[in-house]
Write an enzyme that holds these catalytic residues in place. Structure first.
Site, PDB file in Angstrom:
ATOM      1  N   ALA A 176     -24.998  44.716  -5.708  1.00 54.92           N
ATOM      2  CA  ALA A 176     -26.388  44.301  -5.869  1.00 54.92           C
ATOM      3  C   ALA A 176     -27.127  44.192  -4.544  1.00 54.92           C
ATOM      4  CB  ALA A 176     -26.447  42.964  -6.611  1.00 54.92           C
ATOM      5  N   ALA A 177     -26.513  44.579  -3.438  1.00 52.30           N
ATOM      6  CA  ALA A 177     -27.146  44.448  -2.129  1.00 52.30           C
ATOM      7  C   ALA A 177     -28.146  45.575  -1.890  1.00 52.30           C
ATOM      8  CB  ALA A 177     -26.089  44.445  -1.032  1.00 52.30           C
ATOM      9  N   ARG A 178     -29.047  45.338  -0.954  1.00 53.40           N
ATOM     10  CA  ARG A 178     -29.939  46.386  -0.482  1.00 53.40           C
ATOM     11  C   ARG A 178     -29.175  47.230   0.542  1.00 53.40           C
ATOM     12  NH1 ARG A 178     -34.305  46.682  -3.712  1.00 53.40           N
ATOM     13  NH2 ARG A 178     -35.264  47.890  -2.026  1.00 53.40           N
TER      14      ARG A 178
ATOM     15  N   SER B 138     -19.542  48.269   4.554  1.00 54.78           N
ATOM     16  CA  SER B 138     -20.138  49.548   4.929  1.00 54.78           C
ATOM     17  C   SER B 138     -19.680  50.005   6.301  1.00 54.78           C
ATOM     18  CB  SER B 138     -21.664  49.407   4.936  1.00 54.78           C
ATOM     19  OG  SER B 138     -22.277  50.542   5.510  1.00 54.78           O
TER      20      SER B 138
ATOM     21  N   TYR C 129     -29.208  46.191   8.207  1.00 57.57           N
ATOM     22  CA  TYR C 129     -28.315  46.433   7.066  1.00 57.57           C
ATOM     23  C   TYR C 129     -26.862  46.238   7.473  1.00 57.57           C
ATOM     24  CZ  TYR C 129     -25.417  48.940   3.762  1.00 57.57           C
ATOM     25  OH  TYR C 129     -24.408  49.286   2.903  1.00 57.57           O
TER      26      TYR C 129
ATOM     27  N   LYS D 175     -23.912  43.301   6.318  1.00 60.07           N
ATOM     28  CA  LYS D 175     -22.595  43.617   5.767  1.00 60.07           C
ATOM     29  C   LYS D 175     -21.482  42.979   6.595  1.00 60.07           C
ATOM     30  CE  LYS D 175     -23.440  45.750   2.007  1.00 60.07           C
ATOM     31  NZ  LYS D 175     -22.977  45.165   0.737  1.00 60.07           N
TER      32      LYS D 175
ATOM     33  N   PHE E  49     -33.845  64.546   9.701  1.00 60.12           N
ATOM     34  CA  PHE E  49     -34.479  63.597  10.605  1.00 60.12           C
ATOM     35  C   PHE E  49     -33.728  63.590  11.943  1.00 60.12           C
ATOM     36  CE2 PHE E  49     -35.708  62.205   6.381  1.00 60.12           C
ATOM     37  CZ  PHE E  49     -37.091  62.031   6.543  1.00 60.12           C
TER      38      PHE E  49
ATOM     39  N   ARG F 207     -21.465  62.556   9.183  1.00 58.71           N
ATOM     40  CA  ARG F 207     -20.977  61.470   8.351  1.00 58.71           C
ATOM     41  C   ARG F 207     -19.713  61.915   7.603  1.00 58.71           C
ATOM     42  NH1 ARG F 207     -24.081  59.505  11.214  1.00 58.71           N
ATOM     43  NH2 ARG F 207     -25.882  58.157  10.764  1.00 58.71           N
TER      44      ARG F 207
ATOM     45  N   ARG G 288     -34.980  58.966  12.590  1.00 63.60           N
ATOM     46  CA  ARG G 288     -35.257  57.673  11.971  1.00 63.60           C
ATOM     47  C   ARG G 288     -34.614  56.577  12.800  1.00 63.60           C
ATOM     48  NH1 ARG G 288     -33.053  58.648   5.944  1.00 63.60           N
ATOM     49  NH2 ARG G 288     -31.214  58.969   7.250  1.00 63.60           N
ATOM     50  N   ALA G 289     -35.227  55.418  12.810  1.00 59.62           N
ATOM     51  CA  ALA G 289     -34.665  54.291  13.559  1.00 59.62           C
ATOM     52  C   ALA G 289     -33.358  53.828  12.932  1.00 59.62           C
ATOM     53  CB  ALA G 289     -35.665  53.141  13.594  1.00 59.62           C
ATOM     54  N   GLY G 290     -32.375  53.535  13.784  1.00 58.48           N
ATOM     55  CA  GLY G 290     -31.141  52.913  13.307  1.00 58.48           C
ATOM     56  C   GLY G 290     -30.053  53.853  12.856  1.00 58.48           C
TER      57      GLY G 290
END
Length: 253
Positions: free
Chosen positions: A2-4, A45, A69, A73, A132, A145, A207-209
């Site tokens: 249920a996490a973002r 994660s 994020y 985690k 990106f 990844r 993208r940042a991060g």
């Protein structure tokens, strides 16, 4: 579950991410203690590692997340360990790498939030896939990844549940990955192969991060839980394409 989980969104809305992910888990653990529910498999994660210098990331590496994020985690892992010490929670964290694919055609990913469905969504709308950043320190300049099939991830959860039933549990954190990396450009090219569509990408700013590379060492989960990924990168992409074509946004080829 249920996490973002969106890195970019967490950079834009850090307090929201802490509220949802850390506050939500705190509520779950409080309820578990009150109800005497003492086993938790936590969805962690690879984002906890941040931007590691190691080509293959082992669990013993110091976790240094580079976005909110990943921070939430890592804090979730700390909370699980604290509950273990405080009231005997049996806790294990699975650090997911990039989950993709579909177990069956009717279980395709409906959310346009991860790379593969984002590419398919662009193709369905007659638009070019987006990359990106193509200036990362990787062989083709795009982020690398470790992609794990969702069915393999499900099997990892079953192995983790069985592990929590054992008296001897030497580790409480496990990578869930294949030990092999694929770049964003390679993923898009493989989608083109699976679909037969022109998947020539459009390049945008970074993208940042986003770390340049995250590939798992799967040695610990192989040795301790007896789990090994069974599905290839090509199978992941093919299953995602098949599920997309079985859904309401089928692309005419």
């Amino acid at each position: 579950f249920a996490a973002r989980k969106q890195v970019g969104e967490s950079v834009e809305r850090p307090t929201f991410y802490y509220q949802q992910n850390v506050g939500g888990l705190t509520n779950v653990l409080t309820a578990m203690e009150a109800a005497n529910v003492d086993r938790l498999v936590f969805s962690s994660s690879a984002a906890t590692y941040g931007n590691p210098s190691a080509a293959i990331v082992e669990e013993k590496l110091h976790a240094e997340p580079i976005n909110p994020y990943g921070e939430t985690k890592l804090i979730g892992e700390w909370l699980g360990r604290a509950a273990t010490r405080a009231w005997g929670l049996r806790f294990v964290a699975l650090r997911y790498f990039n989950v993709a694919g579909a177990g069956w055609d009717d279980l395709g990913d409906p959310a346009i939030l991860n790379l593969v469905p984002m590419v398919l969504d662009r193709l369905a709308r007659g638009e070019k896939p987006l990359i990106f950043g193509d200036d990362y320190p990787t062989p083709d300049g795009t982020c690398i990844r470790d992609y794990i099939h969702v069915r393999d991830l499900a099997e990892a959860h079953i192995a983790a549940i069985e592990y929590l039933g054992k008296d001897e549990r030497p580790h409480d954190v496990f990578n869930v990955g294949t030990g092999k990396g694929a770049s964003v450009r390679e993923v898009i090219e493989q989608i083109g192969v699976a679909s037969g569509l022109d998947a020539t990408p459009e390049i945008r700013e970074r993208r940042a991060g986003d770390p340049a590379q995250l590939v798992a060492s799967s040695e610990r989960i192989n040795d301790v839980l007896g789990w090994t990924a069974q599905h290839s990168f090509e199978e992941i992409v093919q299953s995602a394409w098949s599920a997309w074509q079985a859904g309401p946004r089928r692309i005419e080829v």
